[in-house]
Design an enzyme around this catalytic site. Structure first.
Site, PDB file in Angstrom:
ATOM      1  CB  CYS A  73     -23.163  31.054  22.357  1.00 42.67           C
ATOM      2  SG  CYS A  73     -22.032  32.327  21.777  1.00 42.67           S
TER       3      CYS A  73
ATOM      4  CB  CYS B  46     -21.457  31.967  25.663  1.00 40.71           C
ATOM      5  SG  CYS B  46     -20.103  32.498  24.588  1.00 40.71           S
TER       6      CYS B  46
ATOM      7  CB  CYS C 209     -15.243  31.562  24.318  1.00 37.71           C
ATOM      8  SG  CYS C 209     -15.586  30.598  22.840  1.00 37.71           S
TER       9      CYS C 209
ATOM     10  CB  CYS D   6     -18.468  37.959   8.294  1.00 37.37           C
ATOM     11  SG  CYS D   6     -19.949  37.923   9.342  1.00 37.37           S
TER      12      CYS D   6
ATOM     13  CB  CYS E 212     -14.963  39.890   9.139  1.00 38.59           C
ATOM     14  SG  CYS E 212     -14.924  40.947  10.609  1.00 38.59           S
TER      15      CYS E 212
ATOM     16  NE  ARG F 208     -18.049  25.374  21.714  1.00 40.93           N
ATOM     17  CZ  ARG F 208     -17.772  26.492  22.369  1.00 40.93           C
ATOM     18  NH1 ARG F 208     -17.497  27.578  21.716  1.00 40.93           N
ATOM     19  NH2 ARG F 208     -17.793  26.518  23.680  1.00 40.93           N
TER      20      ARG F 208
ATOM     21  CB  CYS G 110     -21.806  43.656  10.814  1.00 34.93           C
ATOM     22  SG  CYS G 110     -20.407  43.968  11.906  1.00 34.93           S
TER      23      CYS G 110
HETATM   24  N1  SAM Z   1     -19.637  40.585  15.511  1.00 34.49           N
HETATM   25  C1  SAM Z   1     -18.952  39.982  16.576  1.00 34.49           C
HETATM   26  C2  SAM Z   1     -17.487  39.814  16.292  1.00 34.49           C
HETATM   27  O1  SAM Z   1     -17.100  39.603  15.150  1.00 34.49           O
HETATM   28  O2  SAM Z   1     -16.709  39.863  17.240  1.00 34.49           O
HETATM   29  C3  SAM Z   1     -19.544  38.655  17.028  1.00 34.49           C
HETATM   30  C4  SAM Z   1     -20.109  37.678  15.997  1.00 34.49           C
HETATM   31  S1  SAM Z   1     -18.967  37.013  14.804  1.00 34.49           S
HETATM   32  C5  SAM Z   1     -20.043  36.318  13.628  1.00 34.49           C
HETATM   33  C6  SAM Z   1     -18.198  35.676  15.680  1.00 34.49           C
HETATM   34  C7  SAM Z   1     -17.173  34.838  14.965  1.00 34.49           C
HETATM   35  O3  SAM Z   1     -17.809  33.971  14.039  1.00 34.49           O
HETATM   36  C8  SAM Z   1     -16.130  35.528  14.124  1.00 34.49           C
HETATM   37  O4  SAM Z   1     -15.089  36.078  14.894  1.00 34.49           O
HETATM   38  C9  SAM Z   1     -15.613  34.395  13.269  1.00 34.49           C
HETATM   39  O5  SAM Z   1     -14.530  33.751  13.900  1.00 34.49           O
HETATM   40  C10 SAM Z   1     -16.822  33.458  13.177  1.00 34.49           C
HETATM   41  N2  SAM Z   1     -17.357  33.392  11.793  1.00 34.49           N
HETATM   42  C11 SAM Z   1     -18.091  34.334  11.186  1.00 34.49           C
HETATM   43  N3  SAM Z   1     -18.379  33.977   9.926  1.00 34.49           N
HETATM   44  C12 SAM Z   1     -17.812  32.774   9.716  1.00 34.49           C
HETATM   45  C13 SAM Z   1     -17.748  31.883   8.609  1.00 34.49           C
HETATM   46  N4  SAM Z   1     -18.302  32.187   7.430  1.00 34.49           N
HETATM   47  N5  SAM Z   1     -17.091  30.709   8.758  1.00 34.49           N
HETATM   48  C14 SAM Z   1     -16.507  30.417   9.945  1.00 34.49           C
HETATM   49  N6  SAM Z   1     -16.528  31.211  11.023  1.00 34.49           N
HETATM   50  C15 SAM Z   1     -17.161  32.384  10.919  1.00 34.49           C
HETATM   51  C1  DTB Z   2     -17.283  30.905  16.818  1.00 38.17           C
HETATM   52  O1  DTB Z   2     -16.060  30.760  16.952  1.00 38.17           O
HETATM   53  N1  DTB Z   2     -18.003  30.392  15.827  1.00 38.17           N
HETATM   54  C2  DTB Z   2     -19.397  30.780  15.951  1.00 38.17           C
HETATM   55  C3  DTB Z   2     -19.412  31.552  17.292  1.00 38.17           C
HETATM   56  N2  DTB Z   2     -18.048  31.607  17.647  1.00 38.17           N
HETATM   57  C4  DTB Z   2     -20.091  32.821  17.406  1.00 38.17           C
HETATM   58  C5  DTB Z   2     -19.941  31.509  14.775  1.00 38.17           C
HETATM   59  C6  DTB Z   2     -19.823  30.758  13.485  1.00 38.17           C
HETATM   60  C7  DTB Z   2     -20.520  31.553  12.442  1.00 38.17           C
HETATM   61  C8  DTB Z   2     -20.569  30.847  11.133  1.00 38.17           C
HETATM   62  C9  DTB Z   2     -21.245  31.666  10.075  1.00 38.17           C
HETATM   63  C10 DTB Z   2     -22.680  32.011  10.370  1.00 38.17           C
HETATM   64  O2  DTB Z   2     -23.472  31.107  10.708  1.00 38.17           O
HETATM   65  O3  DTB Z   2     -23.048  33.189  10.214  1.00 38.17           O
HETATM   66 FE1  SF4 Z   3     -19.410  41.939  11.869  1.00 39.78          FE
HETATM   67 FE2  SF4 Z   3     -19.269  39.480  10.913  1.00 39.78          FE
HETATM   68 FE3  SF4 Z   3     -17.035  40.807  11.451  1.00 39.78          FE
HETATM   69 FE4  SF4 Z   3     -18.620  40.002  13.505  1.00 39.78          FE
HETATM   70  S1  SF4 Z   3     -17.499  38.688  12.078  1.00 39.78           S
HETATM   71  S2  SF4 Z   3     -17.638  42.004  13.230  1.00 39.78           S
HETATM   72  S3  SF4 Z   3     -20.620  40.169  12.511  1.00 39.78           S
HETATM   73  S4  SF4 Z   3     -18.550  41.350   9.881  1.00 39.78           S
END
Ligand code: SAM
Ligand code: DTB
Ligand code: SF4
Length: 327
Positions: A105, A136, A196, A68, A65, A268, A61
């Site tokens: 989702c 979702c 959501c 992530c 973030c 949630r 990606c």
């Molecule tokens: N890429 C898209 C975005 O960021 O909008 C959708 C997928 S992203 C992984 C969805 C959400 O997962 C993020 O906004 C964040 O709140 C959550 N998330 C991602 N990595 C995480 C982590 N290591 N621990 C907790 N929540 C996480």
């Molecule tokens: C949300 O608030 N938490 C979920 C879902 N929406 C998409 C994602 C959590 C991701 C946790 C890190 C991972 O498994 O990559």
């Molecule tokens: Fe990309 Fe992860 Fe950020 Fe979603 S949360 S935009 S997957 S870097």
């Protein structure tokens, strides 16, 4: 005494920051009592909505973030995977349904979807919906046209998190703005898709950031239908690995605050359950959490196995909420 105690339980989007701050500072027993009383006015306290996640496009990606594992900027050892084909996704949804999920989702590691990608996602959404599951998706930023396209395909919910307060946001993400996120949420709402939206706790933010995040969510009008509260899952290689963990009692306080501020939302208990004790999860349910991610994987990281979730539900007398009643 809670601020404006006589107004607690009303559905309102005119919360002041001072009110939210005062609620957060209540003695724990008072906070939980308010949250539990409000919860019971709107929900059966023994029902929990059950959602399963699937990463339909993984890693690489372009966004930065800091939490992530899927950002291309951090070396987390994650294997990138291109967009899955619709049949495979629908098979995975069928298995999730058989295992007891009512919402499926689909998450993609995109900044925003390309129109070509949306054709495939639309096919997945309609196929998953035909199975009788709620749908979702979380695909990054959307334009109003893209949101309407997903609505037409049968999308029930779109997940797009604010993640944290506007003030702390710049410490976590620099490649898109807080306003970009609010714009996507508005596009989703205007398209008639359920919203959501929640955030992540334990990223090194302070109490005022958590209060401000909840204030922003609760002053959206209408409130999001689902509010995921994630605890940071620390992944080696991301900038946030090694952050001091959050006090579990503070996490429970935020769940209670979400319940009080947004009485009709499904709150949630999201990422981070693998590192929570059963007792902490029980406190979260008592504080008004009424939804979980279920299944052995979140998107790329682990989640409790289904047998231990069944055991926990059994010990607490919790039953999964039927699909039609969710919101
Ligand atoms: N890429 C898209 C975005 O960021 O909008 C959708 C997928 S992203 C992984 C969805 C959400 O997962 C993020 O906004 C964040 O709140 C959550 N998330 C991602 N990595 C995480 C982590 N290591 N621990 C907790 N929540 C996480
Ligand atoms: C949300 O608030 N938490 C979920 C879902 N929406 C998409 C994602 C959590 C991701 C946790 C890190 C991972 O498994 O990559
Ligand atoms: Fe990309 Fe992860 Fe950020 Fe979603 S949360 S935009 S997957 S870097």
């Amino acid at each position: 005494m809670a601020p404006n105690a006589e107004r607690l339980g009303e559905i309102r989007s005119d919360w002041s920051l001072a009110e939210v701050r005062k609620l957060h500072a209540l003695p724990f027993a008072d906070l939980i009592w308010h949250a539990q009383s409000i919860h019971r006015r709107h929900f059966d306290p023994n029902l929990v909505q059950v959602s399963t996640l699937l990463s339909i496009k993984t890693g690489a990606c372009p966004e930065d973030c800091a939490y992530c594992p899927q950002s291309v900027r951090y070396d987390t050892g994650l294997e990138r995977e291109s967009l899955m084909d619709a049949d495979t996704v629908i098979e995975r949804a069928r298995a999730a349904k058989a295992s007891g999920a009512t919402r499926f989702c689909m998450g993609a590691a995109w900044r925003s979807p390309k129109d070509r990608d949306l054709d495939s996602v639309a096919e997945m959404v309609s196929g998953v919906r035909e199975l009788g599951l709620e749908t979702c998706a979380t695909l990054g930023m959307l334009t109003p046209v893209q949101a309407r396209r997903l609505k037409d395909a049968g999308l029930d919910y779109y997940n797009h998190n604010l993640d944290t307060s506007e003030d702390f946001y710049g410490e976590i993400i620099t490649t898109r703005t807080y306003q970009d996120r609010l714009d996507t949420l508005a596009a989703v709402r205007d398209a008639g898709i359920n919203v959501c939206c929640g955030g992540i706790l334990g990223m090194g933010e302070d109490v005022s950031d958590r209060v401000a995040l909840l204030h922003t969510l609760a002053t959206l009008s209408p409130h999001p239908e689902s509010v995921p509260v994630n605890q940071l899952v620390q992944v080696e290689g991301t900038p946030l690995a090694g952050t001091a963990p959050l006090d579990p009692i503070e996490f429970v306080r935020i769940i209670a605050l979400a319940r009080i501020l947004m009485p009709r939302a499904h709150v949630r208990l999201s990422a981070g359950r693998s590192s929570m004790s059963d007792e902490m999860q029980a406190l979260c349910f008592l504080a008004g959490a009424n939804s979980i991610f279920y299944g052995e994987k979140l998107l790329t990281t682990g989640n409790p196995d289904t047998a231990s979730d069944h055991a926990l539900f059994g010990r607490l007398g919790i039953r999964p909420e039927p699909a039609a009643a969710s919101g």
